[in-house]
Design an enzyme around this catalytic site. Structure first.
Site, PDB file in Angstrom:
ATOM      1  CG  HIS A  81      -1.960  -1.008   1.254  1.00 24.89           C
ATOM      2  ND1 HIS A  81      -3.234  -0.817   0.758  1.00 24.89           N
ATOM      3  CD2 HIS A  81      -1.923  -2.280   1.699  1.00 24.89           C
ATOM      4  CE1 HIS A  81      -3.935  -1.925   0.935  1.00 24.89           C
ATOM      5  NE2 HIS A  81      -3.157  -2.837   1.497  1.00 24.89           N
ATOM      6  CE  LYS A  98      -7.008  13.518   0.603  1.00 21.31           C
ATOM      7  NZ  LYS A  98      -7.213  12.342  -0.237  1.00 21.31           N
ATOM      8  NE  ARG A  99      -4.396   9.616  10.489  1.00 16.51           N
ATOM      9  CZ  ARG A  99      -4.048   8.687  11.386  1.00 16.51           C
ATOM     10  NH1 ARG A  99      -4.843   7.640  11.593  1.00 16.51           N
ATOM     11  NH2 ARG A  99      -2.939   8.799  12.082  1.00 16.51           N
ATOM     12  CE  LYS A 112      -2.888  10.438   3.550  1.00 21.12           C
ATOM     13  NZ  LYS A 112      -3.563   9.601   2.542  1.00 21.12           N
ATOM     14  CB  THR A 160     -10.377   4.503  -1.166  1.00 20.46           C
ATOM     15  OG1 THR A 160      -9.925   4.824   0.141  1.00 20.46           O
ATOM     16  CG2 THR A 160      -9.638   3.284  -1.669  1.00 20.46           C
ATOM     17  CE  LYS A 180     -14.320   5.539   0.854  1.00 15.79           C
ATOM     18  NZ  LYS A 180     -13.455   5.563   2.052  1.00 15.79           N
TER      19      LYS A 180
HETATM   20  O1  HBZ Z   1      -3.996   2.518   1.729  1.00 21.64           O
HETATM   21  C1  HBZ Z   1      -3.377   3.690   2.245  1.00 21.64           C
HETATM   22  C2  HBZ Z   1      -2.692   4.427   1.116  1.00 21.64           C
HETATM   23  O2  HBZ Z   1      -2.007   5.546   1.624  1.00 21.64           O
HETATM   24  C3  HBZ Z   1      -3.763   4.863   0.140  1.00 21.64           C
HETATM   25  O3  HBZ Z   1      -3.188   5.492  -0.958  1.00 21.64           O
HETATM   26  C4  HBZ Z   1      -4.556   3.636  -0.323  1.00 21.64           C
HETATM   27  O4  HBZ Z   1      -5.654   4.031  -1.072  1.00 21.64           O
HETATM   28  C5  HBZ Z   1      -5.059   2.849   0.873  1.00 21.64           C
HETATM   29  C6  HBZ Z   1      -5.739   1.561   0.463  1.00 21.64           C
HETATM   30  O5  HBZ Z   1      -4.949   0.851  -0.423  1.00 21.64           O
HETATM   31  N1  HBZ Z   1      -2.456   3.312   3.276  1.00 21.64           N
HETATM   32  C7  HBZ Z   1      -2.826   3.364   4.563  1.00 21.64           C
HETATM   33  O6  HBZ Z   1      -3.939   3.760   4.897  1.00 21.64           O
HETATM   34  N2  HBZ Z   1      -1.913   2.920   5.454  1.00 21.64           N
HETATM   35  C8  HBZ Z   1      -2.091   2.875   6.776  1.00 21.64           C
HETATM   36  O7  HBZ Z   1      -3.092   3.291   7.321  1.00 21.64           O
HETATM   37  C9  HBZ Z   1      -1.018   2.265   7.597  1.00 21.64           C
HETATM   38  C10 HBZ Z   1      -1.306   1.908   8.898  1.00 21.64           C
HETATM   39  C11 HBZ Z   1      -0.319   1.344   9.684  1.00 21.64           C
HETATM   40  C12 HBZ Z   1       0.956   1.157   9.165  1.00 21.64           C
HETATM   41  C13 HBZ Z   1       1.234   1.528   7.877  1.00 21.64           C
HETATM   42  C14 HBZ Z   1       0.247   2.085   7.086  1.00 21.64           C
HETATM   43  O8  HBZ Z   1       1.893   0.603   9.927  1.00 21.64           O
END
Ligand code: HBZ
Length: 831
Positions: free
Chosen positions: A374, A567-568, A573, A678, A682
């Protein structure tokens, strides 16, 4: 089953067997029964919370009946299943979704209405199940919905955190976190399975011995034990009886806790020790796209993986199939590297516990697992220090060394001249201390590796995993573009738009096959349809305006352009670029004559999102947004031409109100950094346009909806390295418009300038890693175009309709079908 009902009594059982309520009266009977028995309340003592709990109990009972039938059917059919391992499931609320998917929304609504309640008020009582950080966790939630809705046999496995993502408040402009104890009023959507208790071990040592066959084998002994208790969450599919399972593990002390201490009279410390077990699943780590190597996090990962694999293997063994059938029966998908230790755990089970030969076991392992990446951000890639890892999981570290040895031997044969290659691809990074590179282990232990949007899937092949493409070839690496469930993100969030679409499609069939949206495209030129569409957008904006009034005390006009970035909060971002452009807008309007102001498109700039608690720069960005909001909103020169709002505690439930209300949403990451995104999907699905960079799924959205229906700007991913290099080593001037903004901040326009020192330095120093300055001009130009285009209301709405009509591809049902066909090799279960 040993404990089944005797054959002679089964008729009786069938006669009195539980059935699902079919009409309003039957629902009401169940509701009242739950108020009076489950909750021990009465008609004189039933508030909205009690009514919510009783209604959800009634609906939950219904789901459980369907759940039982589904599980029985899946056991009988015995087809291949998928297990989706995710450390996060950002589910949001369950009740509305359960009513919709089970097809009992009308019955329930009128049912509670007769009893003097409003369904909307009851829905509001439910806390979000916020067991995730952002996109990755929400994707897992959309995926389990789609797996059930498309009738695939599949379970999710996760952790039952007692505390979800923290609650955010804004105090004096700053983010303040508080714990999210979401289970306070009990959780009707879970079924505790106290009988499914699995022992999980940590620490200890390994011991080598020679077995009966004269083979030297290693076993793992000693150590600390905790117990994993299963909590099952039924996942109802839409318009189908299929109700799948999401199994979440909670940690408990083992029954035999420290009896020695107990007996020696140190009662308190023995209880304290045993309580420590419960902390394993207590809290979700609040970082997104950032790795922090905490031992408790690794404990969480292994605890969840060990329990899940034990469960999966136990179920497989009940079928008495040979081990060679394992991957014909079971696919396991790794949601990011968080569950990667599962690869090692399965190898350990097969070799150490079941006595398989290494190679035979490894063949089973690699054909079972798939790995989804991801992110390409280096700071997000998991690497565990070898000493920490070896202390917690000594046997797993040995197995990793073996996996690595065999892998490197193969690589050495393939590339005998490339000595650096071995160091580059080794699972063990030769730093001090050494580190276990989890992504490399995930690639080596899986048969497929996928990215989550086309650009991202290309990038992983050419950057972070380049060497592995040289080793394995391109077939192992593929793309599955993310998707979202149209049930929650269109029908539940935007019932009016869904109804309008249904009036043209002829039914709600588009909720099962989103490509049917195409049928509304001809109406993009129909004045009557356009007007109805515009009315719905206005309604949704009014709903958001009410939320803003309630939460922020700010009045916003629904006639203004609603510009949303939720978003976060993360530097990549680029919320900082957004707020800088808002400041630029403010300065521009302030310098205008009354006459010039007449031409301004009024705008409400809406922000929302959480910062990781320890992420100083993200917290500074939140503070700046709130400071700008303070100054701008009370400036009489500005009035309704510009409002700035920070919506606190952005979560799934707020997203359901915010997404339908945007005219423009921003997805403006530095090209190449946002794997997919994503929420972009939406917002467009709900009839808003995008202002975005050529990044992640924005690219495919553009391809589907047409480039005339999206506002793209900024440098392309291929230029990013060069631009960074330029800035680092040459004297590149900062964008003059950005300079004006920075001067305003440094002049104290938004309070104490010192607060923003490091934020300003991050874009003006010789770094500007995220290219805020390089993209600023083209960003402002795109904003201008948005202002201009928004004035032509009819054309604007027409573009929105065309965009929605072409969003069919972004259903998570489509994504799941792609996984099922090209990675999992599973079939839907027939009726
Ligand atoms: O995953 C997100 C990506 O930033 C986003 O572009 C993508 O659409 C989405 C689904 O594929 N990544 C995250 O949300 N990642 C985390 O939340 C995360 C949480 C804990 C971690 C590392 C990443 O240790």
């Amino acid at each position: 089953f040993e404990a089944s009902i005797p054959a002679a009594s089964r008729d009786l059982w069938q006669q009195f067997g539980v059935t699902e309520f079919q009409d309003k009266e039957a629902f009401q009977k169940e509701f009242i029964r739950h108020v009076e028995t489950t909750l021990a309340r009465s008609m004189y003592n039933c508030d909205d919370l009690a009514a919510y709990l009783a209604a959800s109990q009634a609906i939950r009972d219904r789901l459980i009946v369907a759940w039982n039938k589904t599980q029985q059917k899946h056991t009988t059919k015995d087809q291949k299943r998928v297990y989706y391992l995710s450390l996060e499931f950002l589910m949001g609320r369950a009740m509305d979704n359960a009513m919709l998917n089970a097809g009992v929304k009308d019955i329930t609504k009128t049912g509670v209405d007769d009893l003097g309640f409003k369904i909307e008020d009851l829905l509001e009582q439910e806390p979000d199940a916020a067991l995730g950080n952002g996109g990755l966790g929400r994707l897992a939630a959309c995926f389990v919905d789609s797996i059930a809705s498309t009738n695939y046999p599949g379970w999710g496995y996760g952790l039952r955190y007692q505390y979800g993502i923290f609650k955010q408040r804004i105090v004096d402009g700053y983010q303040v976190e508080s714990p999210d104890y979401w289970l306070a009023f009990s959780n009707p959507w879970e079924i505790p399975r106290y009988e499914i208790a699995i022992d999980v071990m940590f620490y200890g040592y390994t011991r080598k011995y020679t077995n009966d066959q004269g083979k030297t084998v290693s076993i793992w002994e000693g150590g600390e034990q905790v117990q994993a208790i299963a909590y099952d969450v039924p996942v109802p599919g839409y318009d189908t009886e299929t109700t799948n399972n999401l199994r979440l593990w909670a940690s408990k002390p083992t029954r035999e806790f420290d009896f020695e201490k107990f007996n020696s009279g140190d009662y308190e410390s023995s209880v304290r020790e045993s309580q420590k077990a419960e902390t394993i699943s207590a809290v979700l780590y609040p970082n997104d796209n950032f790795y922090s190597g905490k031992e408790l996090r690794l404990k969480q990962q292994y605890f969840w993986v060990a329990a899940s694999l034990n469960d999966i293997v136990r179920r497989f063994k009940k079928t008495h199939r040979p081990w060679s059938d394992f991957s014909d029966q079971i696919a396991i998908q790794l949601n990011d590297t968080h569950p990667t230790i599962a690869i090692v755990e399965l190898q350990r089970i097969l070799v150490d516990m079941e006595g398989l030969e290494w190679d035979a076991a490894w063949e089973i392992v690699t054909s079972t697992f798939g790995y989804t990446n991801h992110t390409v951000l280096p700071e997000a890639l998991e690497k565990w220090p070898v000493p920490l890892f070896g202390n917690l999981l000594p046997r797993h570290l040995e197995i990793i060394y073996n996996i690595n040895l065999f892998f490197l031997q193969k690589v050495e044969k393939m590339f005998p001249k490339d000595r650096d290659m071995l160091a580059r691809v080794s699972i063990i990074e030769e730093s001090s201390p050494q580190q276990v590179r989890m992504a490399y282990l995930a690639i080596i232990g899986s048969h497929k590796v996928n990215g989550v949007a086309e650009l991202h899937s290309d990038l992983i092949k050419t950057t972070i995993f380049k060497d592995f493409v040289a080793i394995y070839g391109t077939d192992k690496f593929m793309n599955v573009t993310n998707g979202i469930t149209p049930r929650r993100w269109l029908h539940q969030a935007n019932p009016k738009l869904s109804e309008l679409i249904a009036s043209k499609v002829g039914s709600y069939s588009f909720l099962k096959d989103l490509t049917l949206l195409k049928k509304v495209e001809p109406f993009a030129k129909d004045p009557e349809f356009i007007e109805k569409w515009a009315d719905i957008k206005k309604f949704n904006k009014a709903r958001l305006a009410a939320l803003i009034k309630k939460n922020n005390g700010i009045d916003v006009s629904v006639d203004a352009l609603f510009d949303v970035q939720v978003k976060r909060i993360h530097e990549y971002k680029r919320q900082q670029m957004n707020i800088f452009s808002v400041i630029h807008r403010y300065l521009t309007i302030k310098a205008m004559s009354a006459e010039e102001k007449k031409d301004v498109t009024p705008r409400v700039c809406i922000f929302g999102g959480k910062s990781a608690p320890g992420y100083y720069m993200a917290k500074t960005i939140i503070k700046l947004i709130n400071s700008v909001s303070e100054v701008v909103n009370k400036d009489a020169d500005i009035g309704d031409l510009l409002k700035v709002v920070f919506i606190a505690d952005y979560n799934v439930s707020k997203a359901e109100i915010i997404c339908p209300a945007s005219d423009i949403s921003q997805h403006i990451s530095t090209a190449g950094t946002e794997a997919s995104g994503t929420s972009n999907m939406k917002f467009v699905l709900n009839g808003g346009l995008i202002l975005g960079t050529v990044d992640g799924a924005n690219i495919e959205i553009t391809r589907e909806i047409g480039e005339e229906n999206i506002f793209l700007f900024g440098h392309l991913a291929e230029s990013v390295d060069d631009l960074r290099h330029q800035r680092r080593f040459n004297d590149v001037p900062i964008n003059p418009d950005l300079q004006k903004v920075i001067d305003a901040i440094e002049g104290g326009m938004f309070g104490d300038k010192d607060i923003y020192g490091s934020l300003i330095y991050s874009v003006t120093g010789n770094r500007d890693y995220y290219l805020v300055s390089d993209d600023f001009q083209s960003y402002l130009d795109a904003q201008k175009l948005v202002d201009k285009d928004f004035k032509d209301k009819t054309t604007w709405v027409s573009r929105c309709i065309t965009a929605v009509a072409n969003m069919g591809f972004f259903s998570s049902d489509r994504a799941i079908n792609e996984y099922a066909e090209s990675i999992w090799n599973i079939e839907p279960v027939a009726k």
